[in-house]
Design an enzyme around this catalytic site. Structure first.
Site, PDB file in Angstrom:
ATOM      1  N   ASP A 286       0.911  -0.884  -0.146  1.00 54.47           N
ATOM      2  CA  ASP A 286       0.226  -0.614  -0.149  1.00 54.47           C
ATOM      3  C   ASP A 286       0.919   1.078  -0.066  1.00 54.47           C
ATOM      4  OD1 ASP A 286      -2.611   0.863   0.329  1.00 54.47           O
ATOM      5  OD2 ASP A 286      -1.492   2.055   2.152  1.00 54.47           O
ATOM      6  N   ILE A 287       0.352   1.710  -0.744  1.00 58.01           N
ATOM      7  CA  ILE A 287       1.796   3.542  -1.132  1.00 58.01           C
ATOM      8  C   ILE A 287       1.125   4.385  -0.263  1.00 58.01           C
ATOM      9  CG2 ILE A 287       2.003   6.098  -2.133  1.00 58.01           C
ATOM     10  CD1 ILE A 287       1.119   3.528  -4.544  1.00 58.01           C
TER      11      ILE A 287
ATOM     12  N   ASN B 253      -2.743  12.651  -3.463  1.00 61.22           N
ATOM     13  CA  ASN B 253      -3.841  13.204  -4.433  1.00 61.22           C
ATOM     14  C   ASN B 253      -4.568  14.918  -3.552  1.00 61.22           C
ATOM     15  OD1 ASN B 253      -4.148  11.281  -5.757  1.00 61.22           O
ATOM     16  ND2 ASN B 253      -5.713  10.554  -4.845  1.00 61.22           N
TER      17      ASN B 253
ATOM     18  N   ASP C  43      -1.989  10.247  -9.866  1.00 62.97           N
ATOM     19  CA  ASP C  43      -1.484   8.867 -11.279  1.00 62.97           C
ATOM     20  C   ASP C  43      -0.091   8.507 -11.369  1.00 62.97           C
ATOM     21  OD1 ASP C  43      -4.459   8.789 -11.288  1.00 62.97           O
ATOM     22  OD2 ASP C  43      -4.272   9.823 -13.070  1.00 62.97           O
TER      23      ASP C  43
ATOM     24  N   GLU D 181      -4.344   2.132  -4.546  1.00 57.79           N
ATOM     25  CA  GLU D 181      -3.591   2.586  -3.590  1.00 57.79           C
ATOM     26  C   GLU D 181      -2.509   1.160  -3.867  1.00 57.79           C
ATOM     27  OE1 GLU D 181      -4.653   4.092  -0.450  1.00 57.79           O
ATOM     28  OE2 GLU D 181      -5.217   3.832  -2.223  1.00 57.79           O
TER      29      GLU D 181
END
Length: 138
Positions: free
Chosen positions: A9-10, A17, A26, A52
């Site tokens: 997971d980021i 965002n 993106d 993500e």
């Protein structure tokens, strides 16, 4: 033959965002995918899992999975993304789980274990790898 999954997971992706916009978000997704793809062999499945999150599947034990997840985490952290909005630092949290030979073990069980380990990594401060070590009763 061992089989292990890694959920990645980021960290703080929503904040990226919200701060820089979805275009930069993106770019972060593509950047993480490219850095990870450079590190994994052709015998390892690497795919976007949703949002993500990314998933890896490998024919190795959890120890090898943990090493790979840490390698990916370190590579992504050491290569921040440079955008027109500035430099975006990226870190990853990962959960690792190895399949066990027991009646009723399914891919969904394995993914659930990796997800639980990922949750622990995030809860304990992010930018780390956690290996599932719990014992579950059917």
């Amino acid at each position: 033959m061992p089989f292990t999954t890694i959920l990645i997971d980021i960290d703080y992706f929503k904040k990226v965002n919200d701060t820089y916009g979805h275009d930069v978000g993106d770019q972060v997704l593509k950047h993480v995918a490219q850095v990870c793809q450079m590190q994994v062999g052709k015998d390892i499945l690497f795919a976007r899992y949703g949002g993500e999150e990314f998933i890896l599947a490998l024919k190795h034990n959890a120890s090898v999975g943990e090493s790979l997840a840490n390698q990916l985490r370190q590579q992504v952290e050491s290569q921040p993304l440079t955008t027109s909005e500035g430099v975006v630092a990226v870190t990853l949290s990962s959960g690792v789980a190895e399949a066990v030979k027991q009646p009723g073990e399914t891919l969904n069980h394995l993914l659930n274990k990796a997800d639980k380990a990922l949750y622990v990594a995030k809860r304990e401060g992010r930018n780390q790898v956690c290996v599932y070590a719990g014992v579950e009763n059917g």
